[in-house]
Design an enzyme around this catalytic site. Structure first.
Site, PDB file in Angstrom:
ATOM      1  N   THR A 133       0.858  -1.228  -0.042  1.00 34.22           N
ATOM      2  CA  THR A 133       0.055   0.087   0.037  1.00 34.22           C
ATOM      3  C   THR A 133       0.842   1.101   0.174  1.00 34.22           C
ATOM      4  OG1 THR A 133      -1.720  -1.375   1.190  1.00 34.22           O
ATOM      5  CG2 THR A 133      -1.717   1.172   1.451  1.00 34.22           C
ATOM      6  N   GLU A 162      -3.489  -4.751  -2.406  1.00 30.91           N
ATOM      7  CA  GLU A 162      -4.147  -6.147  -2.138  1.00 30.91           C
ATOM      8  C   GLU A 162      -5.350  -5.607  -1.085  1.00 30.91           C
ATOM      9  OE1 GLU A 162      -3.934  -9.285  -2.831  1.00 30.91           O
ATOM     10  OE2 GLU A 162      -5.551  -9.135  -1.627  1.00 30.91           O
ATOM     11  N   GLU A 166      -6.821  -9.853   7.314  1.00 31.55           N
ATOM     12  CA  GLU A 166      -6.264 -11.081   7.916  1.00 31.55           C
ATOM     13  C   GLU A 166      -7.396 -11.789   8.700  1.00 31.55           C
ATOM     14  OE1 GLU A 166      -2.807  -9.612  10.279  1.00 31.55           O
ATOM     15  OE2 GLU A 166      -2.257  -8.532   8.645  1.00 31.55           O
ATOM     16  N   LYS A 222      -6.669   2.395  -2.692  1.00 31.30           N
ATOM     17  CA  LYS A 222      -6.593   1.620  -1.604  1.00 31.30           C
ATOM     18  C   LYS A 222      -6.384   2.292  -0.579  1.00 31.30           C
ATOM     19  CE  LYS A 222      -4.990  -1.619   0.771  1.00 31.30           C
ATOM     20  NZ  LYS A 222      -5.788  -2.782   1.347  1.00 31.30           N
ATOM     21  N   VAL A 272     -13.568  -2.451  21.003  1.00 33.27           N
ATOM     22  CA  VAL A 272     -12.895  -1.734  21.942  1.00 33.27           C
ATOM     23  C   VAL A 272     -11.618  -0.877  20.921  1.00 33.27           C
ATOM     24  CG1 VAL A 272     -11.138  -3.902  21.944  1.00 33.27           C
ATOM     25  CG2 VAL A 272     -10.707  -1.863  23.826  1.00 33.27           C
ATOM     26  N   CYS A 278      -2.603  -1.856   9.220  1.00 32.03           N
ATOM     27  CA  CYS A 278      -2.852  -0.904   8.065  1.00 32.03           C
ATOM     28  C   CYS A 278      -3.791   0.311   8.344  1.00 32.03           C
ATOM     29  CB  CYS A 278      -3.197  -1.646   6.879  1.00 32.03           C
ATOM     30  SG  CYS A 278      -1.934  -2.524   6.390  1.00 32.03           S
TER      31      CYS A 278
HETATM   32  P1  NAD Z   1       5.058  -7.658   6.698  1.00 28.63           P
HETATM   33  O1  NAD Z   1       5.842  -6.884   7.362  1.00 28.63           O
HETATM   34  O2  NAD Z   1       4.243  -8.757   7.333  1.00 28.63           O
HETATM   35  O3  NAD Z   1       6.064  -8.125   5.587  1.00 28.63           O
HETATM   36  C1  NAD Z   1       6.869  -7.407   4.769  1.00 28.63           C
HETATM   37  C2  NAD Z   1       8.178  -8.312   4.408  1.00 28.63           C
HETATM   38  O4  NAD Z   1       9.118  -7.620   3.668  1.00 28.63           O
HETATM   39  C3  NAD Z   1       8.886  -8.645   5.938  1.00 28.63           C
HETATM   40  O5  NAD Z   1       9.300  -9.971   6.017  1.00 28.63           O
HETATM   41  C4  NAD Z   1      10.431  -7.973   5.596  1.00 28.63           C
HETATM   42  O6  NAD Z   1      11.480  -8.652   6.052  1.00 28.63           O
HETATM   43  C5  NAD Z   1      10.406  -8.017   3.875  1.00 28.63           C
HETATM   44  N1  NAD Z   1      11.315  -6.716   3.242  1.00 28.63           N
HETATM   45  C6  NAD Z   1      11.394  -5.518   3.781  1.00 28.63           C
HETATM   46  N2  NAD Z   1      12.215  -5.058   2.832  1.00 28.63           N
HETATM   47  C7  NAD Z   1      13.046  -5.880   1.982  1.00 28.63           C
HETATM   48  C8  NAD Z   1      13.769  -6.073   1.002  1.00 28.63           C
HETATM   49  N3  NAD Z   1      14.217  -5.057   0.761  1.00 28.63           N
HETATM   50  N4  NAD Z   1      13.909  -7.050   0.197  1.00 28.63           N
HETATM   51  C9  NAD Z   1      13.270  -8.308   0.785  1.00 28.63           C
HETATM   52  N5  NAD Z   1      12.564  -8.227   1.810  1.00 28.63           N
HETATM   53  C10 NAD Z   1      12.258  -7.080   2.470  1.00 28.63           C
HETATM   54  O7  NAD Z   1       4.007  -6.564   5.946  1.00 28.63           O
HETATM   55  P2  NAD Z   1       2.830  -6.968   5.351  1.00 28.63           P
HETATM   56  O8  NAD Z   1       1.757  -7.157   6.453  1.00 28.63           O
HETATM   57  O9  NAD Z   1       2.801  -8.134   4.512  1.00 28.63           O
HETATM   58  O10 NAD Z   1       2.343  -5.706   4.214  1.00 28.63           O
HETATM   59  C11 NAD Z   1       3.252  -5.676   3.090  1.00 28.63           C
HETATM   60  C12 NAD Z   1       2.504  -4.419   2.487  1.00 28.63           C
HETATM   61  O11 NAD Z   1       1.135  -4.612   2.174  1.00 28.63           O
HETATM   62  C13 NAD Z   1       2.249  -2.907   3.446  1.00 28.63           C
HETATM   63  O12 NAD Z   1       2.280  -2.158   2.432  1.00 28.63           O
HETATM   64  C14 NAD Z   1       0.692  -3.268   3.797  1.00 28.63           C
HETATM   65  O13 NAD Z   1       0.343  -1.935   4.066  1.00 28.63           O
HETATM   66  C15 NAD Z   1       0.087  -3.825   2.498  1.00 28.63           C
HETATM   67  N6  NAD Z   1      -1.275  -4.599   2.809  1.00 28.63           N
HETATM   68  C16 NAD Z   1      -1.162  -5.215   3.953  1.00 28.63           C
HETATM   69  C17 NAD Z   1      -2.353  -5.949   4.371  1.00 28.63           C
HETATM   70  C18 NAD Z   1      -2.270  -7.044   5.694  1.00 28.63           C
HETATM   71  O14 NAD Z   1      -3.411  -7.578   6.151  1.00 28.63           O
HETATM   72  N7  NAD Z   1      -1.238  -7.027   6.280  1.00 28.63           N
HETATM   73  C19 NAD Z   1      -3.285  -6.180   3.571  1.00 28.63           C
HETATM   74  C20 NAD Z   1      -3.303  -5.225   2.422  1.00 28.63           C
HETATM   75  C21 NAD Z   1      -2.196  -4.473   2.214  1.00 28.63           C
HETATM   76  C1  UGA Z   2      -7.996  -4.348   6.619  1.00 29.29           C
HETATM   77  C2  UGA Z   2      -9.176  -4.304   5.473  1.00 29.29           C
HETATM   78  O1  UGA Z   2     -10.171  -4.917   5.830  1.00 29.29           O
HETATM   79  C3  UGA Z   2      -8.351  -4.980   4.215  1.00 29.29           C
HETATM   80  O2  UGA Z   2      -9.656  -4.928   3.050  1.00 29.29           O
HETATM   81  C4  UGA Z   2      -7.149  -4.357   3.732  1.00 29.29           C
HETATM   82  O3  UGA Z   2      -6.363  -5.017   2.723  1.00 29.29           O
HETATM   83  C5  UGA Z   2      -6.292  -4.439   5.012  1.00 29.29           C
HETATM   84  O4  UGA Z   2      -7.070  -3.716   6.189  1.00 29.29           O
HETATM   85  C6  UGA Z   2      -5.028  -3.932   4.859  1.00 29.29           C
HETATM   86  O5  UGA Z   2      -4.885  -2.864   4.207  1.00 29.29           O
HETATM   87  O6  UGA Z   2      -4.109  -4.271   5.582  1.00 29.29           O
HETATM   88  P1  UGA Z   2      -7.431  -6.165   8.570  1.00 29.29           P
HETATM   89  O7  UGA Z   2      -6.794  -4.890   9.034  1.00 29.29           O
HETATM   90  O8  UGA Z   2      -6.691  -7.277   8.105  1.00 29.29           O
HETATM   91  O9  UGA Z   2      -7.970  -5.776   6.960  1.00 29.29           O
HETATM   92  O10 UGA Z   2      -8.589  -6.616   9.243  1.00 29.29           O
HETATM   93  P2  UGA Z   2     -10.324  -5.888   9.257  1.00 29.29           P
HETATM   94  O11 UGA Z   2     -11.363  -7.144   9.241  1.00 29.29           O
HETATM   95  O12 UGA Z   2     -10.349  -4.730   8.346  1.00 29.29           O
HETATM   96  O13 UGA Z   2     -10.165  -5.453  11.045  1.00 29.29           O
HETATM   97  C7  UGA Z   2      -9.620  -4.258  11.162  1.00 29.29           C
HETATM   98  C8  UGA Z   2      -9.660  -3.941  12.792  1.00 29.29           C
HETATM   99  O14 UGA Z   2     -11.119  -3.091  12.704  1.00 29.29           O
HETATM  100  C9  UGA Z   2      -9.813  -5.009  13.663  1.00 29.29           C
HETATM  101  O15 UGA Z   2      -9.040  -4.737  14.892  1.00 29.29           O
HETATM  102  C10 UGA Z   2     -11.155  -5.288  13.885  1.00 29.29           C
HETATM  103  O16 UGA Z   2     -11.618  -5.889  14.938  1.00 29.29           O
HETATM  104  C11 UGA Z   2     -11.945  -4.032  13.753  1.00 29.29           C
HETATM  105  N1  UGA Z   2     -13.275  -4.167  13.411  1.00 29.29           N
HETATM  106  C12 UGA Z   2     -13.603  -4.356  11.962  1.00 29.29           C
HETATM  107  C13 UGA Z   2     -14.147  -3.543  14.289  1.00 29.29           C
HETATM  108  O17 UGA Z   2     -13.833  -3.284  15.403  1.00 29.29           O
HETATM  109  N2  UGA Z   2     -15.526  -3.555  14.020  1.00 29.29           N
HETATM  110  C14 UGA Z   2     -15.950  -3.912  12.458  1.00 29.29           C
HETATM  111  O18 UGA Z   2     -17.030  -3.964  12.250  1.00 29.29           O
HETATM  112  C15 UGA Z   2     -14.894  -4.615  11.577  1.00 29.29           C
END
Ligand code: NAD
Ligand code: UGA
Length: 464
Positions: A133, A162, A166, A222, A272, A278
């Site tokens: 993102t 994406e 989670e 996003k 809470v 994110c």
């Molecule tokens: P994360 O911290 O779990 O994973 C990122 C990984 O990248 C780490 O393992 C780190 O070691 C690796 N990394 C960093 N720099 C590197 C490099 N130069 N070479 C190789 N590896 C490297 O992060 P995440 O939760 O997977 O999120 C990644 C991105 O996706 C973020 O921008 C986040 O905002 C976005 N995103 C996350 C979610 C989510 O649910 N976690 C959902 C949608 C989008």
């Molecule tokens: C969120 C978005 O839902 C995803 O679409 C996005 O890709 C992602 O962020 C991201 O960019 O990282 P995520 O944070 O994994 O996903 O989980 P959510 O289900 O969105 O919940 C986020 C937080 O809000 C949690 O703490 C959850 O408990 C809380 N929540 C969610 C509430 O308190 N009430 C609700 O009705 C929904």
């Protein structure tokens, strides 16, 4: 253009599951996920597929099926880059903790390092896909780095944010509401790159659900989607406090409001406070971008979502102290749930961290149980706040292996994550084993109030 080799830089919560599903659905494409974190890669390669580093329902089966066939995890970033036709960048983009934009802007240093590494290593043309993102217009910076420091090879840059959440990542990836691909649609090479990525997703997703936009719309969509989702949670949470004052019930209000088809029922569960890696980071980033364009009213509007969320966490903790006769000093408080939501072991920005920090400031003794989070993670989260020494945290917080054990001799229990198993605990025996009066604080509206009151608990649930 047919994609044969994909590389994904970043084996985290997004890179791992996303690439596992692509590999499963596209057996003719080789997918290599690389990371500089050796322990993480070793865990992805663990012989026992149940030991992969990320807990997501259904994920270990998919990894088990594809790993070693066309899904590979490696620390050899250079080799995977050079070998690939398409490179996803899926590294972390946390909030900056230093310098200009500290506490607000996204820290793009990991993204830039990836771009420089690709430029240094690549000897054939590549499609580079922003999966992380990113602030709107990041693709411009990527293009500058790739073109100015590269080996003369050609790059197409796509944005493919994406949307998985989670805990439901596998379902979200298998059956997404939409897939968004931003590219340079004005040139034939750009349009061709977009189609190449469309064709990857079209292995299992209807083409009508794959959107093509320009790069800036994709990047901004996003941030906007996360801001809207978080805004709904803050909206209902703001009303939970008013419900508590007026005798209205927030669940009843949410149901009545959500049945309006223009509003819809999702993301109206009072809690809470939202956590996760994110929502807060992306809204702060949106606020920073708006400010940097001088759009102060826009920035203030979105910042309020965060202000309300911080308030919700604080008022929940403050209410525990107030209810326990204005002091929790030396009292044992049990915390059930540390993950930021159920069905994940991710704790980033979890409300539990802030609630417990507040209670520790009030000199409480805290006992934590979470079915998927390790004790070390809990101590790391508290240490990261930097409010007291690690030694102090370890002496005041204990982490135990079951909910029942956590509740023995405690003054109050706080439910902070909505794990299903908490609904089915033997609450009668928990009540027997607690000090009296026994207090139960439900930060997730998970438990049945009437039943708990009948057992003898002093019961508080958010928003009623
Ligand atoms: P994360 O911290 O779990 O994973 C990122 C990984 O990248 C780490 O393992 C780190 O070691 C690796 N990394 C960093 N720099 C590197 C490099 N130069 N070479 C190789 N590896 C490297 O992060 P995440 O939760 O997977 O999120 C990644 C991105 O996706 C973020 O921008 C986040 O905002 C976005 N995103 C996350 C979610 C989510 O649910 N976690 C959902 C949608 C989008
Ligand atoms: C969120 C978005 O839902 C995803 O679409 C996005 O890709 C992602 O962020 C991201 O960019 O990282 P995520 O944070 O994994 O996903 O989980 P959510 O289900 O969105 O919940 C986020 C937080 O809000 C949690 O703490 C959850 O408990 C809380 N929540 C969610 C509430 O308190 N009430 C609700 O009705 C929904």
């Amino acid at each position: 253009m047919r994609i044969k080799n994909i590389c994904c830089i970043g084996a985290g919560y997004v890179g791992g599951p996303t690439m596992a599903v692509i590999a499963q659905k596209c057996p003719e494409i080789n997918v290599t996920v690389v990371d500089i974190n050796e322990n993480r890669i070793a865990a992805w390669n663990d012989e026992d597929v149940n030991n992969i580093p990320i807990y997501e329902p259904g994920l270990s089966n998919i990894v088990g099926e594809a790993r070693g066939r066309n899904l590979f995890f490696s620390t050899d970033v250079d080799a995977a880059i050079d070998n690939a036709d398409m490179i996803f960048i899926s590294v972390n983009t946390p909030t900056k903790t230093y310098g200009i934009g500290k506490g607000m802007a996204a820290d793009l240093k990991f993204i830039e390092l990836c771009a420089r590494q690709i430029a240094r290593v690549a000897t054939t043309d590549k499609i580079v896909v922003e999966k992380s993102t990113l602030p709107v217009r990041t693709a411009e910076a990527l293009r500058n780095i790739l073109d100015d420091t590269g080996n003369g090879v050609k790059y197409q840059i796509l944005s493919n944010p994406e949307f998985l959440a989670e805990g439901t990542a596998v379902d979200d990836l298998m059956d997404p509401d939409r897939v968004l691909i931003g590219g340079d649609m004005d040139t034939s090479e750009g349009a061709e790159a977009v189609e190449a990525l469309v064709n990857v997703y079209a292995h299992w997703i209807d083409r009508e659900r794959i959107l093509r936009t320009n790069v800036w719309s994709s990047e901004l969509s996003k941030l906007t989607a996360n801001a809207f989702l978080a805004q709904r949670v803050s909206s209902i949470n703001s009303l939970s406090e008013l419900c508590e004052k007026t005798g209205a019930d927030v669940n009843e209000v949410a149901k009545a409001v959500g049945m309006d088809s223009r509003i819809g029922p999702k993301f109206l569960q009072s809690s809470v406070g939202f956590g996760g890696s994110c929502f807060q980071k992306d809204i702060l980033n949106l606020v920073y971008i708006a400010k940097s364009y001088g759009l102060h009213e826009v920035a203030d509007y979105w910042e309020q979502v965060i202000i309300m969320n911080d308030h919700q966490k604080r008022r929940f903790a403050a209410n525990i102290v107030k209810t326990l006769f204005n002091t929790v000093s030396g009292k044992k408080i049990t915390v059930l749930g540390w993950a930021f939501k159920k069905d994940t072991n991710d704790t980033r920005e979890s409300a539990a961290i802030y609630v417990v920090d507040y209670l520790l400031n009030e000199q409480a003794e805290v006992v934590v149980y979470d079915p998927k989070v390790t004790a070390e993670q809990i101590y790391n989260d508290l240490e990261y706040l930097g409010n007291r020494s690690d030694g102090h945290n370890r002496s005041k917080v204990s982490v135990v292996g079951s909910a029942e054990q956590a509740c023995i001799d405690s003054h109050a229990v706080a439910v902070l994550t909505e794990w299903d198993e908490f609904k089915d605990l033997d609450w009668s025996s928990i009540y027997q084993n607690m000090l009296k009066p026994a207090f139960l604080f439900d930060g997730r509206r998970l438990l049945d109030k009437e039943e708990k009151v009948k057992l003898g608990f002093n019961f508080y649930a958010i928003g009623s």
